[in-house]
Design a protein around this motif. Structure first.
Motif, PDB file in Angstrom:
ATOM      1  N   ALA A  12      20.224  40.654  45.297  1.00 49.34           N
ATOM      2  CA  ALA A  12      21.674  40.672  45.044  1.00 49.34           C
ATOM      3  C   ALA A  12      22.446  40.353  46.327  1.00 49.34           C
ATOM      4  CB  ALA A  12      22.090  42.037  44.503  1.00 49.34           C
ATOM      5  N   MET A  13      22.035  40.958  47.437  1.00 54.20           N
ATOM      6  CA  MET A  13      22.777  40.745  48.687  1.00 54.20           C
ATOM      7  C   MET A  13      22.602  39.328  49.212  1.00 54.20           C
ATOM      8  SD  MET A  13      24.480  43.393  48.918  1.00 54.20           S
ATOM      9  CE  MET A  13      25.333  42.943  50.411  1.00 54.20           C
ATOM     10  N   ALA A  14      21.476  38.675  48.829  1.00 52.77           N
ATOM     11  CA  ALA A  14      21.277  37.281  49.258  1.00 52.77           C
ATOM     12  C   ALA A  14      22.327  36.364  48.642  1.00 52.77           C
ATOM     13  CB  ALA A  14      19.876  36.801  48.883  1.00 52.77           C
ATOM     14  N   ARG A  15      22.951  36.794  47.517  1.00 51.17           N
ATOM     15  CA  ARG A  15      23.985  35.977  46.873  1.00 51.17           C
ATOM     16  C   ARG A  15      25.348  36.116  47.555  1.00 51.17           C
ATOM     17  NH1 ARG A  15      22.998  33.618  42.301  1.00 51.17           N
ATOM     18  NH2 ARG A  15      24.072  32.036  43.494  1.00 51.17           N
ATOM     19  N   VAL A  16      25.440  37.031  48.514  1.00 48.15           N
ATOM     20  CA  VAL A  16      26.730  37.285  49.179  1.00 48.15           C
ATOM     21  C   VAL A  16      26.823  36.398  50.420  1.00 48.15           C
ATOM     22  CG1 VAL A  16      28.217  39.005  50.268  1.00 48.15           C
ATOM     23  CG2 VAL A  16      26.705  39.675  48.373  1.00 48.15           C
ATOM     24  N   PRO A  17      27.701  35.409  50.419  1.00 46.10           N
ATOM     25  CA  PRO A  17      27.838  34.563  51.614  1.00 46.10           C
ATOM     26  C   PRO A  17      28.267  35.418  52.801  1.00 46.10           C
ATOM     27  CG  PRO A  17      29.020  33.631  49.738  1.00 46.10           C
ATOM     28  CD  PRO A  17      28.629  35.019  49.352  1.00 46.10           C
ATOM     29  N   ALA A  18      27.594  35.201  53.915  1.00 48.23           N
ATOM     30  CA  ALA A  18      27.851  36.050  55.085  1.00 48.23           C
ATOM     31  C   ALA A  18      28.064  35.181  56.324  1.00 48.23           C
ATOM     32  CB  ALA A  18      26.654  36.978  55.304  1.00 48.23           C
ATOM     33  N   PRO A  19      28.810  35.693  57.291  1.00 49.88           N
ATOM     34  CA  PRO A  19      28.955  34.947  58.542  1.00 49.88           C
ATOM     35  C   PRO A  19      27.647  34.969  59.315  1.00 49.88           C
ATOM     36  CG  PRO A  19      29.877  37.132  58.782  1.00 49.88           C
ATOM     37  CD  PRO A  19      29.457  37.008  57.339  1.00 49.88           C
ATOM     38  N   VAL A  20      27.505  34.045  60.237  1.00 49.44           N
ATOM     39  CA  VAL A  20      26.356  34.068  61.132  1.00 49.44           C
ATOM     40  C   VAL A  20      26.899  34.219  62.554  1.00 49.44           C
ATOM     41  CG1 VAL A  20      24.227  32.954  61.860  1.00 49.44           C
ATOM     42  CG2 VAL A  20      25.145  32.508  59.562  1.00 49.44           C
ATOM     43  N   THR A  21      26.493  35.298  63.202  1.00 48.44           N
ATOM     44  CA  THR A  21      26.948  35.561  64.566  1.00 48.44           C
ATOM     45  C   THR A  21      25.741  35.823  65.455  1.00 48.44           C
ATOM     46  OG1 THR A  21      27.091  37.988  64.396  1.00 48.44           O
ATOM     47  CG2 THR A  21      29.000  36.730  63.607  1.00 48.44           C
ATOM     48  N   ILE A  22      25.948  35.635  66.755  1.00 51.05           N
ATOM     49  CA  ILE A  22      25.001  36.190  67.730  1.00 51.05           C
ATOM     50  C   ILE A  22      25.804  37.166  68.581  1.00 51.05           C
ATOM     51  CG2 ILE A  22      23.508  35.763  69.707  1.00 51.05           C
ATOM     52  CD1 ILE A  22      22.864  33.017  68.531  1.00 51.05           C
ATOM     53  N   VAL A  23      25.335  38.399  68.588  1.00 51.06           N
ATOM     54  CA  VAL A  23      26.020  39.457  69.314  1.00 51.06           C
ATOM     55  C   VAL A  23      25.232  39.713  70.589  1.00 51.06           C
ATOM     56  CG1 VAL A  23      27.005  41.767  69.132  1.00 51.06           C
ATOM     57  CG2 VAL A  23      26.653  40.398  67.071  1.00 51.06           C
ATOM     58  N   THR A  24      25.940  39.769  71.717  1.00 42.22           N
ATOM     59  CA  THR A  24      25.256  39.917  73.008  1.00 42.22           C
ATOM     60  C   THR A  24      25.841  41.089  73.789  1.00 42.22           C
ATOM     61  OG1 THR A  24      26.761  38.493  74.246  1.00 42.22           O
ATOM     62  CG2 THR A  24      24.903  37.408  73.155  1.00 42.22           C
ATOM     63  N   THR A  25      25.014  41.589  74.688  1.00 45.47           N
ATOM     64  CA  THR A  25      25.496  42.553  75.668  1.00 45.47           C
ATOM     65  C   THR A  25      24.607  42.452  76.913  1.00 45.47           C
ATOM     66  OG1 THR A  25      26.281  44.837  75.971  1.00 45.47           O
ATOM     67  CG2 THR A  25      24.111  44.566  74.960  1.00 45.47           C
ATOM     68  N   VAL A  26      25.019  43.147  77.966  1.00 40.85           N
ATOM     69  CA  VAL A  26      24.222  43.239  79.191  1.00 40.85           C
ATOM     70  C   VAL A  26      24.127  44.721  79.530  1.00 40.85           C
ATOM     71  CG1 VAL A  26      24.092  42.621  81.650  1.00 40.85           C
ATOM     72  CG2 VAL A  26      25.021  40.979  80.011  1.00 40.85           C
ATOM     73  N   ASP A  27      22.897  45.205  79.776  1.00 49.43           N
ATOM     74  CA  ASP A  27      22.753  46.638  80.046  1.00 49.43           C
ATOM     75  C   ASP A  27      23.012  46.955  81.522  1.00 49.43           C
ATOM     76  OD1 ASP A  27      20.405  46.120  81.475  1.00 49.43           O
ATOM     77  OD2 ASP A  27      19.073  46.679  79.823  1.00 49.43           O
ATOM     78  N   ALA A  28      22.904  48.247  81.863  1.00 50.82           N
ATOM     79  CA  ALA A  28      23.243  48.702  83.220  1.00 50.82           C
ATOM     80  C   ALA A  28      22.342  48.060  84.271  1.00 50.82           C
ATOM     81  CB  ALA A  28      23.143  50.225  83.294  1.00 50.82           C
ATOM     82  N   ALA A  29      21.139  47.674  83.882  1.00 54.13           N
ATOM     83  CA  ALA A  29      20.205  47.035  84.820  1.00 54.13           C
ATOM     84  C   ALA A  29      20.431  45.527  84.892  1.00 54.13           C
ATOM     85  CB  ALA A  29      18.770  47.330  84.386  1.00 54.13           C
ATOM     86  N   GLY A  30      21.402  45.024  84.139  1.00 55.37           N
ATOM     87  CA  GLY A  30      21.692  43.588  84.181  1.00 55.37           C
ATOM     88  C   GLY A  30      20.885  42.771  83.198  1.00 55.37           C
ATOM     89  N   ARG A  31      20.124  43.420  82.319  1.00 56.86           N
ATOM     90  CA  ARG A  31      19.310  42.686  81.342  1.00 56.86           C
ATOM     91  C   ARG A  31      20.179  42.253  80.158  1.00 56.86           C
ATOM     92  NH1 ARG A  31      13.598  44.359  78.368  1.00 56.86           N
ATOM     93  NH2 ARG A  31      13.685  42.619  76.917  1.00 56.86           N
ATOM     94  N   ARG A  32      19.993  41.013  79.737  1.00 58.21           N
ATOM     95  CA  ARG A  32      20.762  40.472  78.615  1.00 58.21           C
ATOM     96  C   ARG A  32      20.048  40.779  77.296  1.00 58.21           C
ATOM     97  NH1 ARG A  32      21.076  34.364  80.680  1.00 58.21           N
ATOM     98  NH2 ARG A  32      18.909  34.890  81.122  1.00 58.21           N
TER      99      ARG A  32
END
Ligand SMILES: Cc1cc2nc3c(=O)[nH]c(=O)nc-3n(C[C@H](O)[C@H](O)[C@H](O)COP(=O)(O)O)c2cc1C
Length: 167
Positions: A12-32
Protein backbone atom coordinates in the motif's frame (compact mmCIF):
# COMPACT_ATOMS: atom_id res chain seq x y z
CA UNK A 1 -6.82 -4.41 17.30
CA UNK A 2 -6.79 -6.05 13.82
CA UNK A 3 -3.35 -7.07 12.60
CA UNK A 4 -2.15 -5.82 9.24
CA UNK A 5 -0.08 -8.06 7.01
CA UNK A 6 3.30 -6.27 6.76
CA UNK A 7 3.54 -7.18 3.06
CA UNK A 8 0.13 -5.54 2.42
CA UNK A 9 1.26 -2.45 4.34
CA UNK A 10 4.46 -2.23 2.27
CA UNK A 11 2.47 -2.73 -0.94
CA UNK A 12 0.00 0.00 0.00
CA UNK A 13 2.75 2.47 0.92
CA UNK A 14 4.55 1.75 -2.36
CA UNK A 15 1.55 3.40 -4.10
CA UNK A 16 2.18 6.66 -2.23
CA UNK A 17 4.40 8.98 -4.30
CA UNK A 18 7.18 10.22 -2.07
CA UNK A 19 9.99 12.75 -2.34
CA UNK A 20 13.55 11.55 -2.68
CA UNK A 21 16.06 13.30 -0.44
CA UNK A 22 19.56 12.75 0.83
CA UNK A 23 19.90 13.92 4.40
CA UNK A 24 23.41 14.67 5.66
CA UNK A 25 25.16 15.66 8.83
CA UNK A 26 28.68 15.85 10.26
CA UNK A 27 29.41 14.46 13.72
CA UNK A 28 31.61 15.94 16.46
CA UNK A 29 34.63 14.04 15.11
CA UNK A 30 34.11 15.54 11.65
CA UNK A 31 32.77 12.33 10.07
CA UNK A 32 30.17 12.81 7.34
CA UNK A 33 26.94 10.82 7.43
CA UNK A 34 24.10 10.62 4.93
CA UNK A 35 21.22 8.48 3.79
CA UNK A 36 18.55 8.48 1.11
CA UNK A 37 15.18 9.25 2.68
CA UNK A 38 11.63 9.44 1.41
CA UNK A 39 10.15 9.98 4.86
CA UNK A 40 10.65 13.72 4.52
CA UNK A 41 7.77 16.12 5.06
CA UNK A 42 7.02 19.63 6.12
CA UNK A 43 5.48 19.78 9.58
CA UNK A 44 4.85 23.37 10.64
CA UNK A 45 5.04 26.84 9.12
CA UNK A 46 5.22 28.79 12.38
CA UNK A 47 7.73 27.85 13.56
CA UNK A 48 9.13 26.35 10.35
CA UNK A 49 9.58 22.63 11.06
CA UNK A 50 10.21 19.57 8.91
CA UNK A 51 10.56 15.89 9.75
CA UNK A 52 12.53 12.93 8.45
CA UNK A 53 12.77 9.41 9.85
CA UNK A 54 16.00 7.35 9.98
CA UNK A 55 15.62 3.64 10.77
CA UNK A 56 16.97 2.62 14.16
CA UNK A 57 19.02 -0.04 12.34
CA UNK A 58 20.73 2.48 10.01
CA UNK A 59 24.41 2.96 10.74
CA UNK A 60 23.84 6.73 10.56
CA UNK A 61 20.94 6.67 13.06
CA UNK A 62 22.89 7.69 16.16
CA UNK A 63 24.74 10.44 14.32
CA UNK A 64 21.43 12.01 13.28
CA UNK A 65 19.61 11.74 16.61
CA UNK A 66 22.55 13.48 18.33
CA UNK A 67 23.31 15.99 15.55
CA UNK A 68 23.16 19.75 16.06
CA UNK A 69 22.24 20.30 12.43
CA UNK A 70 21.30 18.39 9.33
CA UNK A 71 20.82 19.25 5.67
CA UNK A 72 18.01 17.89 3.49
CA UNK A 73 18.89 17.72 -0.23
CA UNK A 74 15.74 17.32 -2.33
CA UNK A 75 16.84 15.32 -5.36
CA UNK A 76 16.23 16.18 -9.00
CA UNK A 77 15.39 13.89 -11.90
CA UNK A 78 19.06 13.32 -12.75
CA UNK A 79 20.04 12.15 -9.26
CA UNK A 80 19.13 8.46 -9.51
CA UNK A 81 22.73 7.26 -9.17
CA UNK A 82 23.49 9.20 -6.00
CA UNK A 83 20.08 8.27 -4.54
CA UNK A 84 21.00 4.59 -4.96
CA UNK A 85 24.53 5.13 -3.60
CA UNK A 86 23.25 6.79 -0.42
CA UNK A 87 20.69 3.99 0.04
CA UNK A 88 23.49 1.39 0.18
CA UNK A 89 25.13 0.72 3.55
CA UNK A 90 28.70 -0.27 4.29
CA UNK A 91 30.67 1.88 1.86
CA UNK A 92 32.13 5.38 1.76
CA UNK A 93 29.21 7.31 0.31
CA UNK A 94 30.95 10.67 0.08
CA UNK A 95 34.34 10.13 -1.57
CA UNK A 96 33.98 10.68 -5.29
CA UNK A 97 30.40 11.90 -4.94
CA UNK A 98 29.13 15.33 -6.01
CA UNK A 99 28.60 16.29 -2.37
CA UNK A 100 30.37 19.50 -1.34
CA UNK A 101 30.17 21.75 1.72
CA UNK A 102 26.95 23.76 1.57
CA UNK A 103 24.78 25.40 4.25
CA UNK A 104 26.33 25.22 7.74
CA UNK A 105 29.29 23.42 6.12
CA UNK A 106 27.17 20.29 5.71
CA UNK A 107 27.55 18.08 2.63
CA UNK A 108 25.10 19.04 -0.09
CA UNK A 109 24.35 18.93 -3.79
CA UNK A 110 24.70 22.26 -5.58
CA UNK A 111 22.13 21.15 -8.18
CA UNK A 112 19.54 19.84 -5.70
CA UNK A 113 15.96 20.89 -6.39
CA UNK A 114 15.99 22.37 -2.91
CA UNK A 115 18.23 22.31 0.15
CA UNK A 116 16.76 22.76 3.60
CA UNK A 117 19.20 23.34 6.46
CA UNK A 118 17.86 22.46 9.89
CA UNK A 119 18.76 22.59 13.56
CA UNK A 120 17.70 19.44 15.39
CA UNK A 121 14.56 20.51 17.28
CA UNK A 122 13.26 17.22 18.67
CA UNK A 123 13.55 13.45 18.34
CA UNK A 124 10.40 11.38 18.75
CA UNK A 125 9.67 7.67 18.81
CA UNK A 126 8.56 6.31 15.45
CA UNK A 127 8.49 2.56 16.07
CA UNK A 128 11.44 1.02 14.25
CA UNK A 129 12.38 4.54 13.07
CA UNK A 130 13.13 7.76 14.93
CA UNK A 131 11.34 10.95 13.96
CA UNK A 132 13.79 13.83 13.58
CA UNK A 133 12.09 17.18 13.81
CA UNK A 134 14.20 19.93 12.27
CA UNK A 135 13.80 23.64 12.74
CA UNK A 136 14.44 25.22 9.35
CA UNK A 137 17.41 27.61 9.37
CA UNK A 138 17.64 28.37 5.66
CA UNK A 139 16.35 27.18 2.32
CA UNK A 140 17.77 27.23 -1.19
CA UNK A 141 15.60 26.46 -4.22
CA UNK A 142 16.92 25.47 -7.65
CA UNK A 143 15.26 25.14 -11.06
CA UNK A 144 15.56 21.36 -11.51
CA UNK A 145 12.44 19.20 -11.65
CA UNK A 146 12.14 17.07 -8.49
CA UNK A 147 12.29 13.28 -8.54
CA UNK A 148 9.65 11.12 -6.90
CA UNK A 149 9.68 7.52 -5.69
CA UNK A 150 6.55 5.50 -6.46
CA UNK A 151 5.86 1.79 -7.03
CA UNK A 152 9.51 1.16 -6.01
CA UNK A 153 10.78 3.22 -8.94
CA UNK A 154 12.50 6.56 -9.27
CA UNK A 155 10.29 8.59 -11.55
CA UNK A 156 9.09 12.10 -12.44
CA UNK A 157 6.03 13.83 -11.05
CA UNK A 158 3.21 13.44 -13.59
CA UNK A 159 0.88 16.39 -13.96
CA UNK A 160 -2.42 15.66 -15.70
CA UNK A 161 -4.13 18.76 -17.12
CA UNK A 162 -7.37 17.98 -15.26
CA UNK A 163 -5.68 17.75 -11.87
CA UNK A 164 -3.44 20.72 -12.58
CA UNK A 165 -6.49 22.96 -13.04
CA UNK A 166 -8.05 21.91 -9.72
CA UNK A 167 -7.82 24.78 -7.22
C1 LIG B 1 13.87 5.85 -2.26
C2 LIG B 1 14.40 5.43 -0.91
C3 LIG B 1 13.88 6.02 0.24
C4 LIG B 1 14.35 5.66 1.51
N1 LIG B 1 13.84 6.28 2.60
C5 LIG B 1 14.31 5.96 3.83
C6 LIG B 1 13.82 6.63 4.99
O1 LIG B 1 12.98 7.52 4.92
N2 LIG B 1 14.33 6.26 6.19
C7 LIG B 1 15.29 5.29 6.30
O2 LIG B 1 15.71 5.00 7.42
N3 LIG B 1 15.77 4.64 5.23
C8 LIG B 1 15.31 4.96 4.00
N4 LIG B 1 15.82 4.33 2.90
C9 LIG B 1 16.89 3.35 3.07
C10 LIG B 1 18.21 4.03 3.45
O3 LIG B 1 18.60 5.00 2.48
C11 LIG B 1 19.37 3.02 3.57
O4 LIG B 1 18.96 1.96 4.41
C12 LIG B 1 20.63 3.68 4.08
O5 LIG B 1 21.74 2.98 3.57
C13 LIG B 1 20.70 3.70 5.59
O6 LIG B 1 21.85 4.37 6.04
P1 LIG B 1 23.20 3.64 6.54
O7 LIG B 1 23.97 3.39 5.26
O8 LIG B 1 23.80 4.66 7.43
O9 LIG B 1 22.82 2.36 7.24
C14 LIG B 1 15.36 4.67 1.62
C15 LIG B 1 15.88 4.06 0.46
C16 LIG B 1 15.40 4.44 -0.79
C17 LIG B 1 15.98 3.79 -2.02
Amino acid sequence: MPTVDPADFVRAMARVPAPVTIVTTVDAAGRRWGFTASSFSSLSLDPPLVLVCPARTASCHDAFVTADRFLVNVLAAGHTGIAKAFARSGHDKFTGSAMEPCEAGLPGLRDATARIACALHDVADGGDHSILVGRVLSVSVGPAEPMVYCDRRFTRPGVSPALASTP
